[in-house]
Design a protein around this motif. Structure first.
Motif, PDB file in Angstrom:
ATOM      1  N   LEU A   1     -25.952  -0.717   1.542  1.00  0.00           N
ATOM      2  CA  LEU A   1     -24.804   0.116   1.224  1.00  0.00           C
ATOM      3  C   LEU A   1     -23.817  -0.694   0.399  1.00  0.00           C
ATOM      4  CD1 LEU A   1     -23.404   2.843   1.712  1.00  0.00           C
ATOM      5  CD2 LEU A   1     -22.288   1.814   3.682  1.00  0.00           C
ATOM      6  N   GLY A   2     -23.535  -0.203  -0.814  1.00  0.00           N
ATOM      7  CA  GLY A   2     -22.561  -0.859  -1.676  1.00  0.00           C
ATOM      8  C   GLY A   2     -21.400   0.073  -1.919  1.00  0.00           C
ATOM      9  N   LEU A   3     -20.210  -0.460  -2.021  1.00  0.00           N
ATOM     10  CA  LEU A   3     -19.045   0.382  -2.254  1.00  0.00           C
ATOM     11  C   LEU A   3     -19.077   0.928  -3.668  1.00  0.00           C
ATOM     12  CD1 LEU A   3     -16.215  -1.662  -0.538  1.00  0.00           C
ATOM     13  CD2 LEU A   3     -17.451   0.314   0.339  1.00  0.00           C
ATOM     14  N   ALA A   4     -18.631   2.150  -3.798  1.00  0.00           N
ATOM     15  CA  ALA A   4     -18.551   2.777  -5.120  1.00  0.00           C
ATOM     16  C   ALA A   4     -17.545   2.001  -5.960  1.00  0.00           C
ATOM     17  CB  ALA A   4     -18.106   4.228  -4.981  1.00  0.00           C
ATOM     18  N   PRO A   5     -17.793   1.913  -7.243  1.00  0.00           N
ATOM     19  CA  PRO A   5     -16.887   1.154  -8.105  1.00  0.00           C
ATOM     20  C   PRO A   5     -15.586   1.932  -8.353  1.00  0.00           C
ATOM     21  CG  PRO A   5     -18.630   2.151  -9.409  1.00  0.00           C
ATOM     22  CD  PRO A   5     -18.933   2.428  -7.962  1.00  0.00           C
ATOM     23  N   THR A   6     -14.695   1.880  -7.397  1.00  0.00           N
ATOM     24  CA  THR A   6     -13.430   2.609  -7.498  1.00  0.00           C
ATOM     25  C   THR A   6     -12.388   1.891  -6.659  1.00  0.00           C
ATOM     26  OG1 THR A   6     -12.391   4.752  -7.234  1.00  0.00           O
ATOM     27  CG2 THR A   6     -14.012   4.145  -5.577  1.00  0.00           C
ATOM     28  N   ASN A   7     -11.176   2.272  -6.801  1.00  0.00           N
ATOM     29  CA  ASN A   7     -10.105   1.674  -6.022  1.00  0.00           C
ATOM     30  C   ASN A   7     -10.050   2.374  -4.676  1.00  0.00           C
ATOM     31  OD1 ASN A   7      -7.751   0.733  -4.906  1.00  0.00           O
ATOM     32  ND2 ASN A   7      -6.634   0.767  -6.841  1.00  0.00           N
ATOM     33  N   GLU A   8     -10.781   1.852  -3.714  1.00  0.00           N
ATOM     34  CA  GLU A   8     -10.898   2.533  -2.421  1.00  0.00           C
ATOM     35  C   GLU A   8      -9.591   2.619  -1.653  1.00  0.00           C
ATOM     36  OE1 GLU A   8     -12.425  -0.104   1.130  1.00  0.00           O
ATOM     37  OE2 GLU A   8     -13.771  -0.274  -0.591  1.00  0.00           O
ATOM     38  N   ASP A   9      -8.692   1.680  -1.856  1.00  0.00           N
ATOM     39  CA  ASP A   9      -7.397   1.754  -1.177  1.00  0.00           C
ATOM     40  C   ASP A   9      -6.601   2.974  -1.627  1.00  0.00           C
ATOM     41  OD1 ASP A   9      -7.871  -0.560   0.278  1.00  0.00           O
ATOM     42  OD2 ASP A   9      -7.003  -1.839  -1.278  1.00  0.00           O
ATOM     43  N   VAL A  10      -6.650   3.269  -2.920  1.00  0.00           N
ATOM     44  CA  VAL A  10      -5.961   4.443  -3.451  1.00  0.00           C
ATOM     45  C   VAL A  10      -6.546   5.705  -2.842  1.00  0.00           C
ATOM     46  CG1 VAL A  10      -5.573   5.808  -5.544  1.00  0.00           C
ATOM     47  CG2 VAL A  10      -5.278   3.331  -5.599  1.00  0.00           C
ATOM     48  N   ILE A  11      -7.843   5.783  -2.829  1.00  0.00           N
ATOM     49  CA  ILE A  11      -8.506   6.967  -2.289  1.00  0.00           C
ATOM     50  C   ILE A  11      -8.225   7.107  -0.793  1.00  0.00           C
ATOM     51  CG2 ILE A  11     -10.758   8.029  -1.837  1.00  0.00           C
ATOM     52  CD1 ILE A  11     -11.616   6.949  -4.587  1.00  0.00           C
ATOM     53  N   ARG A  12      -8.190   6.003  -0.067  1.00  0.00           N
ATOM     54  CA  ARG A  12      -7.891   6.042   1.370  1.00  0.00           C
ATOM     55  C   ARG A  12      -6.461   6.550   1.605  1.00  0.00           C
ATOM     56  NH1 ARG A  12     -10.933   3.228   4.493  1.00  0.00           N
ATOM     57  NH2 ARG A  12     -11.132   1.531   3.024  1.00  0.00           N
ATOM     58  N   ILE A  13      -5.509   6.120   0.779  1.00  0.00           N
ATOM     59  CA  ILE A  13      -4.119   6.583   0.904  1.00  0.00           C
ATOM     60  C   ILE A  13      -4.048   8.089   0.683  1.00  0.00           C
ATOM     61  CG2 ILE A  13      -1.852   6.518  -0.220  1.00  0.00           C
ATOM     62  CD1 ILE A  13      -2.449   3.491  -0.760  1.00  0.00           C
ATOM     63  N   ILE A  14      -4.705   8.553  -0.375  1.00  0.00           N
ATOM     64  CA  ILE A  14      -4.698   9.987  -0.676  1.00  0.00           C
ATOM     65  C   ILE A  14      -5.361  10.771   0.447  1.00  0.00           C
ATOM     66  CG2 ILE A  14      -5.609  11.764  -2.220  1.00  0.00           C
ATOM     67  CD1 ILE A  14      -5.264   9.696  -4.501  1.00  0.00           C
ATOM     68  N   ALA A  15      -6.494  10.301   0.922  1.00  0.00           N
ATOM     69  CA  ALA A  15      -7.214  11.001   1.993  1.00  0.00           C
ATOM     70  C   ALA A  15      -6.369  11.073   3.264  1.00  0.00           C
ATOM     71  CB  ALA A  15      -8.541  10.306   2.274  1.00  0.00           C
ATOM     72  N   THR A  16      -5.672   9.995   3.581  1.00  0.00           N
ATOM     73  CA  THR A  16      -4.820   9.983   4.768  1.00  0.00           C
ATOM     74  C   THR A  16      -3.691  10.995   4.633  1.00  0.00           C
ATOM     75  OG1 THR A  16      -5.340   7.661   5.180  1.00  0.00           O
ATOM     76  CG2 THR A  16      -3.339   8.526   6.224  1.00  0.00           C
ATOM     77  N   GLN A  17      -3.068  11.033   3.452  1.00  0.00           N
ATOM     78  CA  GLN A  17      -1.990  11.995   3.222  1.00  0.00           C
ATOM     79  C   GLN A  17      -2.497  13.429   3.330  1.00  0.00           C
ATOM     80  OE1 GLN A  17      -0.590  10.822  -0.645  1.00  0.00           O
ATOM     81  NE2 GLN A  17       0.661   9.154   0.157  1.00  0.00           N
ATOM     82  N   LEU A  18      -3.651  13.704   2.736  1.00  0.00           N
ATOM     83  CA  LEU A  18      -4.208  15.059   2.791  1.00  0.00           C
ATOM     84  C   LEU A  18      -4.578  15.442   4.218  1.00  0.00           C
ATOM     85  CD1 LEU A  18      -6.475  15.104  -0.408  1.00  0.00           C
ATOM     86  CD2 LEU A  18      -4.182  16.084  -0.124  1.00  0.00           C
ATOM     87  N   ALA A  19      -5.106  14.495   4.984  1.00  0.00           N
ATOM     88  CA  ALA A  19      -5.467  14.773   6.378  1.00  0.00           C
ATOM     89  C   ALA A  19      -4.231  15.104   7.212  1.00  0.00           C
ATOM     90  CB  ALA A  19      -6.218  13.592   6.977  1.00  0.00           C
ATOM     91  N   GLU A  20      -3.135  14.376   6.985  1.00  0.00           N
ATOM     92  CA  GLU A  20      -1.895  14.656   7.723  1.00  0.00           C
ATOM     93  C   GLU A  20      -1.353  16.044   7.391  1.00  0.00           C
ATOM     94  OE1 GLU A  20       0.648  11.370   6.685  1.00  0.00           O
ATOM     95  OE2 GLU A  20      -0.477   9.970   7.947  1.00  0.00           O
ATOM     96  N   ILE A  21      -1.390  16.392   6.122  1.00  0.00           N
ATOM     97  CA  ILE A  21      -0.943  17.724   5.705  1.00  0.00           C
ATOM     98  C   ILE A  21      -1.862  18.784   6.312  1.00  0.00           C
ATOM     99  CG2 ILE A  21      -0.630  19.264   3.736  1.00  0.00           C
ATOM    100  CD1 ILE A  21      -0.061  16.628   2.086  1.00  0.00           C
ATOM    101  N   GLY A  22      -3.160  18.511   6.307  1.00  0.00           N
ATOM    102  CA  GLY A  22      -4.135  19.441   6.879  1.00  0.00           C
ATOM    103  C   GLY A  22      -3.890  19.694   8.352  1.00  0.00           C
ATOM    104  N   ASP A  23      -3.526  18.662   9.081  1.00  0.00           N
ATOM    105  CA  ASP A  23      -3.223  18.834  10.508  1.00  0.00           C
ATOM    106  C   ASP A  23      -2.045  19.785  10.708  1.00  0.00           C
ATOM    107  OD1 ASP A  23      -5.277  17.118  11.191  1.00  0.00           O
ATOM    108  OD2 ASP A  23      -3.962  15.376  11.492  1.00  0.00           O
TER     109      ASP A  23
END
Length: 141
Positions: free
Chosen positions: A19-41
């Motif tokens: 398993l290799g990480l996708a070539p992207t800024n995973e921290d940015v995506i994690r921040i966005i995902a966390t924000q969207l999850a909080e809004i979703g809740d």
């Protein structure tokens, strides 16, 4: 292609069996995902069971095409945007509502998982691809 995981998990690809990480800024995506999850809740509590049950019926109807079901998903999201007060930009609200509806439908009828996920991804790619790219760019800067 960037992959955004709505649960905040890392996106990965297999390379040489590992398993290799996708070539992207995973921290940015994690921040966005966390924000969207909080809004979703927050939105999760506002969605009436009737909306979910109506969508379940569309997904269970084998005679409806993916495009027809996608239209019904879009209609439900538009109606929810009008019913749920939010001070967020409309695209973000609609994106989160689509994800929350997907979760609620799959929790109601798990056997619909494949069809619901495919339809939601189709809907999100059609409606929000540019918006997601813009969110990633904005957080990266």
């Amino acid at each position: 292609d960037l992959e955004l995981q709505t649960d905040g998990n890392r996106s990965g690809h297999l390379r040489n069996g590992e398993l290799g990480l996708a070539p992207t800024n995973e921290d940015v995506i994690r921040i966005i995902a966390t924000q969207l999850a909080e809004i979703g809740d927050q939105f999760d509590k506002e969605i009436q069971g009737r909306v979910v049950n109506d969508l379940v019926q569309y997904f269970m109807n084998e005679n409806l095409s993916r495009e027809e079901i996608t239209l019904q998903m879009a209609r439900a999201v538009r109606e929810l945007v009008q019913a749920i007060p939010s001070d967020m930009e409309q695209e973000k609200t609609m994106l989160v509502l689509a994800m929350v509806l997907t979760k609620k439908i799959v929790n109601t009828v798990p056997s619909l998982l494949h069809r619901v996920i495919n339809t939601t991804l189709n809907y999100m790619n059609q409606q929000f691809h540019n918006y997601v790219v813009e969110m990633v760019s904005a957080v990266s800067q």
